[in-house]
Design a protein around this motif. Structure first.
Motif, mmCIF file in Angstrom:
data_model
loop_
_atom_site.group_PDB
_atom_site.id
_atom_site.type_symbol
_atom_site.label_atom_id
_atom_site.label_comp_id
_atom_site.label_asym_id
_atom_site.label_seq_id
_atom_site.Cartn_x
_atom_site.Cartn_y
_atom_site.Cartn_z
ATOM 1 N N LEU A 191 0.838 -1.203 0.000
ATOM 2 C CA LEU A 191 0.000 0.000 0.000
ATOM 3 C C LEU A 191 0.873 1.254 0.000
ATOM 4 O O LEU A 191 0.984 1.976 0.991
ATOM 5 N N SER A 192 1.496 1.479 -1.140
ATOM 6 C CA SER A 192 2.323 2.673 -1.342
ATOM 7 C C SER A 192 2.205 3.092 -2.793
ATOM 8 O O SER A 192 2.176 2.241 -3.693
ATOM 9 N N SER A 193 2.132 4.399 -3.036
ATOM 10 C CA SER A 193 2.060 4.918 -4.407
ATOM 11 C C SER A 193 3.410 5.389 -4.921
ATOM 12 O O SER A 193 3.518 5.806 -6.083
ATOM 13 N N ASP A 194 4.424 5.351 -4.077
ATOM 14 C CA ASP A 194 5.762 5.775 -4.494
ATOM 15 C C ASP A 194 6.498 4.587 -5.109
ATOM 16 O O ASP A 194 6.724 3.580 -4.425
ATOM 17 N N PRO A 195 6.870 4.682 -6.383
ATOM 18 C CA PRO A 195 7.476 3.508 -7.044
ATOM 19 C C PRO A 195 8.718 2.978 -6.341
ATOM 20 O O PRO A 195 8.858 1.761 -6.162
ATOM 21 N N ALA A 196 9.615 3.869 -5.945
ATOM 22 C CA ALA A 196 10.857 3.416 -5.323
ATOM 23 C C ALA A 196 10.588 2.739 -3.982
ATOM 24 O O ALA A 196 11.146 1.671 -3.676
ATOM 25 N N THR A 197 9.715 3.333 -3.179
ATOM 26 C CA THR A 197 9.392 2.764 -1.870
ATOM 27 C C THR A 197 8.686 1.425 -2.013
ATOM 28 O O THR A 197 9.032 0.445 -1.341
ATOM 29 N N ALA A 198 7.675 1.387 -2.878
ATOM 30 C CA ALA A 198 6.894 0.160 -3.051
ATOM 31 C C ALA A 198 7.764 -0.970 -3.571
ATOM 32 O O ALA A 198 7.703 -2.108 -3.061
ATOM 33 N N ARG A 199 8.580 -0.694 -4.560
ATOM 34 C CA ARG A 199 9.412 -1.751 -5.137
ATOM 35 C C ARG A 199 10.487 -2.207 -4.166
ATOM 36 O O ARG A 199 10.835 -3.400 -4.139
ATOM 37 N N ALA A 200 11.015 -1.306 -3.363
ATOM 38 C CA ALA A 200 12.023 -1.715 -2.378
ATOM 39 C C ALA A 200 11.412 -2.650 -1.346
ATOM 40 O O ALA A 200 12.023 -3.670 -0.976
ATOM 41 N N THR A 201 10.229 -2.335 -0.871
ATOM 42 C CA THR A 201 9.549 -3.202 0.091
ATOM 43 C C THR A 201 9.255 -4.559 -0.543
ATOM 44 O O THR A 201 9.483 -5.606 0.066
ATOM 45 N N ALA A 202 8.738 -4.533 -1.764
ATOM 46 C CA ALA A 202 8.402 -5.772 -2.457
ATOM 47 C C ALA A 202 9.646 -6.608 -2.733
ATOM 48 O O ALA A 202 9.654 -7.834 -2.509
ATOM 49 N N ARG A 203 10.704 -5.958 -3.180
ATOM 50 C CA ARG A 203 11.921 -6.704 -3.553
ATOM 51 C C ARG A 203 12.549 -7.375 -2.336
ATOM 52 O O ARG A 203 13.027 -8.522 -2.424
ATOM 53 N N ALA A 204 12.552 -6.688 -1.207
ATOM 54 C CA ALA A 204 13.122 -7.271 0.002
ATOM 55 C C ALA A 204 12.357 -8.527 0.412
ATOM 56 O O ALA A 204 12.954 -9.502 0.897
ATOM 57 N N TYR A 205 11.048 -8.524 0.203
ATOM 58 C CA TYR A 205 10.243 -9.684 0.581
ATOM 59 C C TYR A 205 10.347 -10.810 -0.457
ATOM 60 O O TYR A 205 10.402 -11.984 -0.111
ATOM 61 N N LEU A 206 10.397 -10.433 -1.727
ATOM 62 C CA LEU A 206 10.436 -11.430 -2.799
ATOM 63 C C LEU A 206 11.745 -12.211 -2.811
ATOM 64 O O LEU A 206 11.766 -13.379 -3.210
#
Length: 290
Positions: A191-206
């Protein structure tokens, strides 16, 4: 579609929550987990899917704290739970709370299981043993990715609960399953609209999943490349397996699974701290699903 599967689909509804935080042994206490399950029910979610290697023992407190919501394992590893004990624990919950517990089974992953071998054959043997113990196919679902396991979920279970997939995989799975069986993919939401923030969170989990051949092989079969599954995942891969952005974007991404043939979508909220129950995120998600 048989009557039992139709009833199951109705009980689950369109949307559920996939959570590692609500299983026993998580950082959250038992009272907090039970209260969270009750709130998910009040928010209108049809199911709670307990992430990781979970069992009826994890589901029971949540079922007892609620009145309607279905609780499923996603998944119970066939390597760590004997079929007879699994059937007995299911029967106990079914007597006390009919139709409230759904057994999700999976073969786990080679790097995580000592002596891992012939996973498909082992699953067939496990289902045979459950049959002998009286746990019927309509009460179990399989974590299926590839064609053979999808066919097994069609023929020997109520359906499939694929994890870490895309709408394209869902469309292929629906074609292989046919219209009757349940198809309930898991889908991750940031739940973030900032591309860099959202992708960083997702990448760390993936990143933890990209060391597991079952998932990387499935991504390659879907048209991703070796570069996409390297270094925590490319932006292309992240954007395919996570929904992020504003509310309308996230709703559109979820709807794509339903349009591809899913009966139910299990939504996993991904945040930087995955030990904390994401109450606020669930509250934000719920209005998008009405």
């Amino acid at each position: 579609m048989n009557e039992a599967t139709a009833s199951l689909k109705e009980s689950l509804g369109r949307y559920g929550v996939w959570s590692v935080q609500l299983r026993s042994g998580s950082a959250a206490g038992g009272t907090e987990r039970s209260e969270a399950a009750a709130e998910l029910e009040s928010l209108g979610f049809g199911a709670v899917w307990l992430g990781g290697n979970t069992s009826a023992a994890d589901a029971a407190p949540l079922i007892e704290a609620t009145s309607r919501i279905v609780v499923g394992t996603s998944i119970q590893s066939i390597w760590e739970h004997e079929p007879a004990a699994t059937a007995a624990s299911f029967a106990e919950l079914e007597v006390a709370h009919p139709g409230r517990f759904l057994l999700g089974l999976g073969v786990s992953h080679g790097p995580r299981v000592e002596g891992y071998n012939r996973p498909y054959s082992r699953m067939v043997d496990y289902l045979d043993a459950l049959d002998r113990a009286g746990l019927r196919s309509g009460h179990r679902v399989l974590a299926a990715l590839g064609p053979k396991m999808l066919e097994l979920s069609r023929d020997r279970a109520a359906g499939a609960i694929p994890y870490l997939v895309t709408p394209e995989h869902t469309a292929q799975a629906r074609e292989r399953l046919g219209e009757g069986p349940l198809l309930a993919p898991e889908f991750k939401v940031v739940l973030s609209s900032d591309p860099a923030t959202a992708r960083a969170t997702a990448r760390a989990y993936l990143a933890r999943y990209l060391s597991l051949p079952n998932y990387t092989r499935n991504f390659l079969n879907l048209g991703f490349t070796d570069a996409d599954v390297a270094d925590g995942g490319s932006d292309r891969l992240i954007d395919a397996v996570f929904a992020w952005g504003d509310e309308n974007t996230i709703r559109t991404r979820i709807d794509a699974f339903l349009a591809a043939g899913a009966d139910h979508v299990a939504l996993q909220v991904v945040e930087d701290d995955m030990t904390v129950i994401p109450h606020e995120a669930w509250r934000r998600l719920a209005p998008l699903l009405t």
